[in-house]
Design a protein around this motif. Structure first.
Motif, short mmCIF file in Angstrom:
data_model
loop_
_atom_site.label_atom_id
_atom_site.label_comp_id
_atom_site.label_asym_id
_atom_site.label_seq_id
_atom_site.Cartn_x
_atom_site.Cartn_y
_atom_site.Cartn_z
N PRO A 64 -52.76 -42.62 59.36
CA PRO A 64 -53.54 -42.77 60.42
C PRO A 64 -54.77 -43.19 60.19
N LEU A 65 -55.45 -43.05 59.18
CA LEU A 65 -56.77 -43.48 59.08
C LEU A 65 -57.12 -44.20 57.70
N VAL A 66 -57.77 -45.40 57.65
CA VAL A 66 -57.97 -46.23 56.25
C VAL A 66 -59.39 -46.43 56.12
N HIS A 67 -60.05 -45.89 55.37
CA HIS A 67 -61.49 -46.01 55.01
C HIS A 67 -61.56 -46.99 53.89
N VAL A 68 -62.33 -47.97 54.34
CA VAL A 68 -62.53 -49.35 53.53
C VAL A 68 -63.81 -49.28 52.66
N LEU A 145 -59.05 -47.32 51.01
CA LEU A 145 -58.79 -48.62 50.38
C LEU A 145 -60.05 -49.10 49.68
N VAL A 146 -59.89 -49.29 48.33
CA VAL A 146 -61.03 -49.83 47.56
C VAL A 146 -60.96 -51.21 47.16
N LEU A 147 -61.99 -52.08 47.55
CA LEU A 147 -61.80 -53.48 47.19
C LEU A 147 -62.85 -53.54 46.15
N VAL A 148 -62.40 -53.96 44.81
CA VAL A 148 -63.20 -54.17 43.78
C VAL A 148 -63.54 -55.36 43.40
N SER A 149 -64.60 -56.03 42.92
CA SER A 149 -64.71 -57.22 42.24
C SER A 149 -65.87 -56.96 41.16
N GLY A 150 -66.11 -58.27 40.60
CA GLY A 150 -66.96 -58.26 39.60
C GLY A 150 -68.60 -57.83 39.85
N GLY A 151 -69.22 -57.10 38.93
CA GLY A 151 -70.54 -56.73 39.39
C GLY A 151 -70.70 -55.48 39.88
N GLY A 152 -69.56 -54.73 39.83
CA GLY A 152 -69.52 -53.16 40.57
C GLY A 152 -70.15 -52.55 39.53
N SER A 153 -70.13 -52.48 38.53
CA SER A 153 -70.93 -51.46 37.47
C SER A 153 -72.44 -51.53 37.89
N ALA A 154 -72.94 -52.48 37.83
CA ALA A 154 -74.30 -52.56 38.15
C ALA A 154 -74.75 -52.24 39.59
N LEU A 155 -74.03 -52.68 40.44
CA LEU A 155 -74.22 -52.29 41.79
C LEU A 155 -74.39 -50.82 42.38
N LEU A 156 -73.58 -50.10 41.60
CA LEU A 156 -73.13 -48.90 42.04
C LEU A 156 -73.67 -47.78 40.85
N PRO A 157 -75.21 -47.77 40.67
CA PRO A 157 -75.43 -46.76 39.59
C PRO A 157 -75.75 -45.40 40.17
N LEU A 158 -74.91 -44.53 40.10
CA LEU A 158 -75.05 -43.15 40.26
C LEU A 158 -74.96 -42.23 39.12
N PRO A 159 -76.43 -41.88 38.32
CA PRO A 159 -76.27 -41.38 37.21
C PRO A 159 -75.71 -39.81 37.35
N VAL A 160 -75.49 -39.30 36.24
CA VAL A 160 -75.00 -37.93 36.28
C VAL A 160 -76.44 -36.87 36.47
N VAL A 161 -76.11 -35.81 36.70
CA VAL A 161 -77.56 -35.13 36.87
C VAL A 161 -78.13 -35.03 35.75
N GLY A 162 -79.42 -35.19 35.44
CA GLY A 162 -80.01 -35.07 34.58
C GLY A 162 -80.73 -36.44 33.85
N ILE A 163 -80.11 -37.54 34.29
CA ILE A 163 -80.56 -38.78 33.96
C ILE A 163 -80.93 -39.63 35.12
N SER A 164 -82.23 -40.17 35.10
CA SER A 164 -82.72 -40.74 36.16
C SER A 164 -82.42 -42.42 36.09
N LEU A 165 -82.60 -42.92 37.39
CA LEU A 165 -82.27 -44.44 37.39
C LEU A 165 -82.92 -45.41 36.17
N PRO A 166 -84.20 -45.01 36.22
CA PRO A 166 -84.97 -45.80 35.12
C PRO A 166 -84.44 -45.53 33.69
N GLU A 167 -83.94 -44.25 33.38
CA GLU A 167 -83.27 -44.26 32.05
C GLU A 167 -82.03 -44.76 32.02
#
Length: 464
Positions: A64-68, A145-167
């Protein structure tokens, strides 16, 4: 595209041919066409091809609904293709796209966010949190619906709790500089992230999930592409620690990162989701493009242009300078055996460059390989009738505006005439200015896709 000039020693070689062959490989990874070929809709249902690796042909449902959600260097084109197929009444509005800054453009019914690559930045952190929220909002019976291509690792930095983005950036920087391959880098990143290593699938909960994946990883290991956000991760905290220690950068790793990785050894609840986890019950993946597909396209184009085709490697890897030397030696043997017709020697893969200390220049693995090949060709005394191209299919080689380099028998002469020593440039990992001085940079601009690198050697009979 900027077309490198050919010196007098290569004046009889068809300069455009090698560039046309490279672009044939890039076109074969066209993300828009790749999505259109496997996503179909009728009045009631959406149909998704499952690919050759699956026992079933299609996955179909009247969702009924597609999230892209689209992320990576090819995200815009992939999202446009999906939008052209999915009935508007079924699309959750707006969709979300996260891509590199140079690939950003307006897409109707999508929020488009630019973020940092190859090193993550604050914009990517905000985008990753937004994407996580969108994934968690999908309800049971709906499709993510997840559309994945190269570069995704660097583009989506969501660190676990306790680690900052600079770290996390500091840790990524250590891995990039020490020559770690993509699998090793991703192993560490998965254990520092809320999205990677199956984290996105975990957030999606009981909703259906299907990922269309454009591979930039040699061998097409789905757990390595964009660090596998929608697939199981069977690496462990111990593996991540071993990567950092094996490259002797563990003691340089930020203390918060060390603390989290060591905590993960003792607490299994911190581990990434493994094969058989409940969050993968309603998931499926389709590989829609890869380096192999592009390599085959180059081969067909070369054969059509009258070249005898020789596939040198489908998984070229290792240190760029060493790989270039080995390829030059192979070319020397090929020339020694005699040429009755033009030959195209073709490879695909992803080499690495190991940086020592902080005293290094400007370039990337493809530029370094091109310059190293020219140096090795001189050392092996190759006949003059050759050209070599090494290029990234994304149009970006390292932190530069070049995709790679195109060299011939005259390149080193032009570099030296500009007062630059090519051997010193290699030692300093400073290939960009050397190739620039010889008009030997491959400049394509961002291509909107990414399936790793292509290497092409063109050899012509020496009719004296």
């Amino acid at each position: 595209m900027s077309i490198p000039s050919a010196g007098s020693g290569a004046a009889n070689l068809p300069q455009q041919n090698i560039l046309d062959l490279f672009l044939a490989g890039v076109r074969a990874a066209d993300p828009y066409l790749a999505v259109q070929s496997c996503l179909h809709a009728d009045n009631a249902q959406l149909h998704i091809d499952l690919g050759r690796e699956s026992d079933q042909h299609q996955r179909s449902s009247a969702w009924p609904l597609v999230h892209v959600l689209a992320f990576g260097k090819a995200a815009c084109a992939m999202a446009e293709a999906a939008r052209s197929i999915i009935p508007p009444s079924k699309m959750a509005q707006p969709g979300l796209i996260v891509t590199t800054y140079d690939n950003v453009r307006a897409i109707e019914n999508f929020q488009v966010i630019g973020a940092g690559h190859p090193l993550p930045d604050a914009a990517g952190l905000q985008a990753a949190q937004l994407l996580a929220n969108r994934a968690a909002a999908a309800r049971p019976g709906e499709l993510l619906l997840v559309l994945v291509s190269g570069g995704g690792s660097a583009l989506l930095p969501l660190p676990v709790v306790g680690i900052s983005l600079p770290e996390k950036i500091a840790t990524t920087n250590l891995l990039l500089a020490c020559g770690a391959n993509i699998q090793q880098i991703n192993c560490v990143r998965k254990h520092l992230s809320q999205l990677k290593g199956g984290g996105l699938a975990k957030l999606a909960g009981c909703a259906d999930l299907h990922a269309l994946i454009l591979s930039d990883v040699i061998g097409d290991d789905l757990s390595a592409i964009a660090s596998g956000p929608t697939v199981p991760d069977d690496t462990r905290f111990a593996d991540a620690i071993q990567v950092l220690k094996s490259f002797q950068v563990w003691t340089q790793t930020p203390p918060a990162v060390q603390h989290h990785l060591l905590a993960g050894l003792k607490n299994t609840e911190l581990e990434t989701p493994k094969t058989g986890a409940d969050c993968f019950a309603n998931n499926a993946q389709t590989l829609i493009g890869s380096n192999t597909i592009s390599l085959d396209a180059v081969s067909r184009a070369a054969a059509a242009a009258g070249y005898q085709v020789d596939i040198y490697s489908r998984q070229l890897c290792g240190e760029a300078k060493l790989a270039a030397g080995e390829l030059a030696a192979y070319v020397r043997q090929t020339q020694a055996n005699g040429l009755n017709q033009p030959i195209a020697i073709i490879a695909g893969g992803e080499t690495t460059v190991t940086l020592a200390g902080n005293d290094y220049g400007k370039g990337g693995r493809n530029q370094e390989m091109a310059l190293a090949f020219a140096v090795a060709a001189e050392q092996h005394q190759l006949d003059d009738h050759w050209q070599f191209l090494s290029g990234g299919t994304d149009g970006r080689d390292g932190p530069t505006d070049a995709a790679g380099g195109v060299v011939d028998a005259e390149t080193l002469k032009r570099i030296r005439a500009a007062g630059i020593d090519p051997e010193t440039s290699l030692l300093q990992h400073n290939a960009y200015p050397a190739l620039q001085a010889a008009d030997a940079l491959l400049i394509t601009g961002a291509t909107g896709t990414n399936v790793a690198d292509l290497q092409i050697v063109l050899l012509h009979p020496n009719h004296k």
